[in-house]
Design a protein around this motif. Structure first.
Motif: not given
Length: 222
Positions: A4-8, A69-80, A127-130
Protein backbone atom coordinates in the motif's frame (compact mmCIF):
# COMPACT_ATOMS: atom_id res chain seq x y z
CA UNK A 1 1.76 -2.10 4.44
CA UNK A 2 4.54 -2.60 1.88
CA UNK A 3 2.16 -2.94 -1.04
CA UNK A 4 0.00 0.00 0.00
CA UNK A 5 3.00 2.32 0.30
CA UNK A 6 3.14 2.79 -3.45
CA UNK A 7 4.09 6.10 -5.06
CA UNK A 8 5.05 7.00 -8.65
CA UNK A 9 8.72 7.14 -7.60
CA UNK A 10 8.40 3.83 -5.76
CA UNK A 11 6.76 2.22 -8.77
CA UNK A 12 9.62 3.37 -10.98
CA UNK A 13 12.32 2.24 -8.56
CA UNK A 14 10.92 -1.14 -7.52
CA UNK A 15 9.53 -1.76 -11.00
CA UNK A 16 13.09 -1.83 -12.34
CA UNK A 17 15.09 -3.04 -9.32
CA UNK A 18 12.88 -6.09 -8.71
CA UNK A 19 13.98 -7.32 -12.14
CA UNK A 20 17.45 -8.01 -10.74
CA UNK A 21 16.07 -11.31 -9.49
CA UNK A 22 15.06 -12.41 -12.99
CA UNK A 23 16.69 -15.72 -13.88
CA UNK A 24 18.54 -14.62 -17.00
CA UNK A 25 19.77 -11.44 -15.31
CA UNK A 26 21.26 -13.42 -12.42
CA UNK A 27 22.78 -15.97 -14.79
CA UNK A 28 24.44 -13.15 -16.75
CA UNK A 29 25.83 -11.57 -13.57
CA UNK A 30 27.22 -14.92 -12.41
CA UNK A 31 28.85 -15.52 -15.79
CA UNK A 32 30.44 -12.08 -15.75
CA UNK A 33 31.81 -12.83 -12.29
CA UNK A 34 33.49 -15.96 -13.68
CA UNK A 35 35.70 -13.71 -15.82
CA UNK A 36 37.24 -12.18 -12.70
CA UNK A 37 36.69 -14.68 -9.87
CA UNK A 38 36.30 -18.07 -11.53
CA UNK A 39 35.55 -20.13 -8.43
CA UNK A 40 33.03 -17.66 -7.01
CA UNK A 41 31.34 -17.22 -10.38
CA UNK A 42 30.97 -20.98 -10.96
CA UNK A 43 29.61 -21.51 -7.45
CA UNK A 44 27.17 -18.62 -7.86
CA UNK A 45 25.88 -20.00 -11.17
CA UNK A 46 25.43 -23.51 -9.76
CA UNK A 47 23.81 -22.10 -6.60
CA UNK A 48 21.40 -20.07 -8.72
CA UNK A 49 20.41 -23.16 -10.74
CA UNK A 50 20.16 -25.50 -7.74
CA UNK A 51 18.28 -23.08 -5.49
CA UNK A 52 15.94 -22.30 -8.37
CA UNK A 53 15.21 -25.99 -8.81
CA UNK A 54 14.52 -26.38 -5.08
CA UNK A 55 12.19 -23.38 -5.18
CA UNK A 56 10.28 -24.70 -8.18
CA UNK A 57 9.78 -28.09 -6.51
CA UNK A 58 8.39 -26.40 -3.38
CA UNK A 59 6.21 -24.09 -5.50
CA UNK A 60 4.52 -27.04 -7.20
CA UNK A 61 4.23 -29.03 -3.98
CA UNK A 62 2.24 -26.31 -2.20
CA UNK A 63 0.87 -24.19 -5.09
CA UNK A 64 0.05 -21.30 -2.74
CA UNK A 65 -2.08 -18.44 -4.14
CA UNK A 66 -0.56 -15.02 -4.73
CA UNK A 67 -1.87 -11.77 -3.19
CA UNK A 68 -4.21 -10.84 -6.12
CA UNK A 69 -6.00 -14.19 -5.68
CA UNK A 70 -6.78 -13.53 -2.01
CA UNK A 71 -6.83 -9.78 -1.47
CA UNK A 72 -8.66 -6.85 -2.98
CA UNK A 73 -7.08 -3.66 -4.34
CA UNK A 74 -3.59 -5.15 -4.66
CA UNK A 75 -1.19 -2.75 -6.38
CA UNK A 76 0.50 -4.85 -9.07
CA UNK A 77 3.58 -3.99 -11.09
CA UNK A 78 3.70 -5.90 -14.36
CA UNK A 79 1.50 -8.92 -15.00
CA UNK A 80 -1.08 -10.09 -12.46
CA UNK A 81 -0.09 -13.54 -11.19
CA UNK A 82 -2.33 -15.71 -9.03
CA UNK A 83 -0.61 -19.06 -8.34
CA UNK A 84 2.69 -20.67 -7.21
CA UNK A 85 3.45 -17.92 -4.71
CA UNK A 86 5.55 -19.77 -2.13
CA UNK A 87 8.50 -19.35 -2.14
CA UNK A 88 9.59 -16.47 -4.36
CA UNK A 89 11.88 -17.53 -7.20
CA UNK A 90 13.16 -13.98 -7.67
CA UNK A 91 13.96 -13.67 -3.97
CA UNK A 92 15.78 -17.00 -4.09
CA UNK A 93 18.08 -15.65 -6.80
CA UNK A 94 18.44 -12.42 -4.84
CA UNK A 95 19.55 -14.47 -1.82
CA UNK A 96 22.30 -16.10 -3.85
CA UNK A 97 23.56 -12.72 -5.05
CA UNK A 98 23.28 -11.23 -1.56
CA UNK A 99 25.84 -13.70 -0.23
CA UNK A 100 27.95 -13.38 -3.38
CA UNK A 101 28.36 -9.67 -2.63
CA UNK A 102 29.84 -10.39 0.80
CA UNK A 103 32.06 -13.17 -0.54
CA UNK A 104 33.29 -10.96 -3.36
CA UNK A 105 34.39 -8.18 -1.03
CA UNK A 106 34.04 -8.42 2.76
CA UNK A 107 31.62 -7.78 5.59
CA UNK A 108 33.40 -4.50 6.33
CA UNK A 109 33.27 -3.22 2.76
CA UNK A 110 30.68 -0.59 1.83
CA UNK A 111 30.45 -2.26 -1.59
CA UNK A 112 29.18 -5.49 -0.03
CA UNK A 113 26.47 -3.66 1.90
CA UNK A 114 25.52 -1.52 -1.09
CA UNK A 115 25.21 -4.39 -3.57
CA UNK A 116 23.74 -6.77 -0.98
CA UNK A 117 21.23 -4.12 0.07
CA UNK A 118 20.24 -3.61 -3.57
CA UNK A 119 19.36 -7.30 -3.92
CA UNK A 120 17.39 -7.20 -0.65
CA UNK A 121 15.43 -4.25 -2.06
CA UNK A 122 14.89 -6.25 -5.25
CA UNK A 123 13.34 -9.02 -3.14
CA UNK A 124 11.19 -6.55 -1.20
CA UNK A 125 10.07 -5.23 -4.56
CA UNK A 126 8.23 -8.49 -5.15
CA UNK A 127 5.99 -7.65 -2.18
CA UNK A 128 5.71 -4.01 -3.23
CA UNK A 129 4.76 -5.17 -6.73
CA UNK A 130 1.89 -7.32 -5.46
CA UNK A 131 3.13 -10.72 -6.62
CA UNK A 132 4.36 -12.20 -3.32
CA UNK A 133 3.74 -12.24 0.41
CA UNK A 134 6.59 -11.39 2.83
CA UNK A 135 6.90 -15.06 3.84
CA UNK A 136 7.47 -16.00 0.20
CA UNK A 137 10.31 -13.50 -0.05
CA UNK A 138 11.91 -14.35 3.31
CA UNK A 139 11.86 -18.07 2.51
CA UNK A 140 13.28 -17.47 -0.96
CA UNK A 141 16.11 -15.34 0.39
CA UNK A 142 16.90 -18.04 2.95
CA UNK A 143 17.01 -20.80 0.33
CA UNK A 144 19.32 -18.73 -1.87
CA UNK A 145 21.73 -17.76 0.92
CA UNK A 146 21.94 -21.28 2.41
CA UNK A 147 22.44 -22.95 -0.98
CA UNK A 148 25.18 -20.50 -1.90
CA UNK A 149 26.91 -20.93 1.46
CA UNK A 150 26.90 -24.75 1.30
CA UNK A 151 28.25 -24.82 -2.26
CA UNK A 152 30.89 -22.21 -1.44
CA UNK A 153 32.22 -24.28 1.45
CA UNK A 154 32.23 -27.41 -0.72
CA UNK A 155 34.04 -25.63 -3.56
CA UNK A 156 37.14 -25.24 -1.39
CA UNK A 157 38.34 -28.63 -2.63
CA UNK A 158 37.99 -27.74 -6.31
CA UNK A 159 41.25 -27.57 -8.36
CA UNK A 160 40.56 -23.98 -9.42
CA UNK A 161 44.25 -23.04 -9.69
CA UNK A 162 44.75 -25.77 -12.27
CA UNK A 163 41.70 -24.61 -14.22
CA UNK A 164 43.04 -21.06 -14.30
CA UNK A 165 46.12 -22.24 -16.17
CA UNK A 166 43.95 -23.04 -19.18
CA UNK A 167 42.98 -20.34 -21.65
CA UNK A 168 39.49 -21.84 -21.64
CA UNK A 169 39.08 -20.61 -18.05
CA UNK A 170 38.15 -17.22 -19.50
CA UNK A 171 37.09 -18.10 -23.05
CA UNK A 172 34.22 -20.38 -22.00
CA UNK A 173 32.76 -17.84 -19.52
CA UNK A 174 33.22 -15.17 -22.18
CA UNK A 175 31.22 -17.21 -24.67
CA UNK A 176 28.49 -17.80 -22.09
CA UNK A 177 28.31 -14.07 -21.35
CA UNK A 178 28.00 -13.27 -25.06
CA UNK A 179 25.15 -15.77 -25.55
CA UNK A 180 23.27 -14.64 -22.44
CA UNK A 181 23.67 -10.97 -23.33
CA UNK A 182 22.35 -11.67 -26.84
CA UNK A 183 19.31 -13.55 -25.55
CA UNK A 184 18.58 -10.86 -22.96
CA UNK A 185 18.92 -8.02 -25.42
CA UNK A 186 17.04 -9.56 -28.35
CA UNK A 187 13.42 -9.59 -27.24
CA UNK A 188 13.63 -11.31 -23.85
CA UNK A 189 10.57 -10.50 -21.73
CA UNK A 190 11.56 -9.46 -18.23
CA UNK A 191 9.62 -10.41 -15.11
CA UNK A 192 8.21 -8.03 -14.06
CA UNK A 193 7.65 -6.29 -17.37
CA UNK A 194 8.36 -2.94 -15.71
CA UNK A 195 12.02 -4.03 -15.48
CA UNK A 196 12.37 -4.21 -19.27
CA UNK A 197 14.98 -1.38 -19.30
CA UNK A 198 17.38 -3.87 -17.70
CA UNK A 199 17.10 -6.01 -20.84
CA UNK A 200 18.68 -3.10 -22.72
CA UNK A 201 21.20 -1.74 -20.24
CA UNK A 202 22.66 -4.99 -18.89
CA UNK A 203 23.55 -6.63 -22.26
CA UNK A 204 25.30 -3.45 -23.40
CA UNK A 205 27.24 -3.20 -20.14
CA UNK A 206 28.07 -6.92 -20.19
CA UNK A 207 29.41 -6.80 -23.74
CA UNK A 208 31.53 -3.74 -22.94
CA UNK A 209 33.06 -5.58 -19.98
CA UNK A 210 33.57 -8.68 -22.11
CA UNK A 211 35.37 -6.75 -24.86
CA UNK A 212 37.64 -5.15 -22.29
CA UNK A 213 38.50 -8.52 -20.72
CA UNK A 214 39.09 -10.21 -24.08
CA UNK A 215 41.34 -7.36 -25.23
CA UNK A 216 43.46 -7.61 -22.07
CA UNK A 217 43.66 -11.41 -22.12
CA UNK A 218 44.57 -11.60 -25.82
CA UNK A 219 47.24 -8.94 -25.37
CA UNK A 220 48.65 -10.88 -22.40
CA UNK A 221 48.78 -14.14 -24.39
CA UNK A 222 50.65 -12.44 -27.23
Amino acid sequence: MINNAHTPAGDLFFGVVSGLGDGLVVALLCSLLMLFRLRLGIVALIAYLLSGLITQVIKHMFDMPRPPALLEHVHVLGSTLTSHSFPSGHATSDGVMLLVAFLLWSVKSWRSWSVGGLFVLAAIGRVYGGVHFPTDVMTGLGIGVVTMWILWRWSGSWPVERWLQSQWAWKIPGLIVAVEAAVLGLGYHMQPSTAQPLAVALPVAALMVLMHVWKERLAHEQ
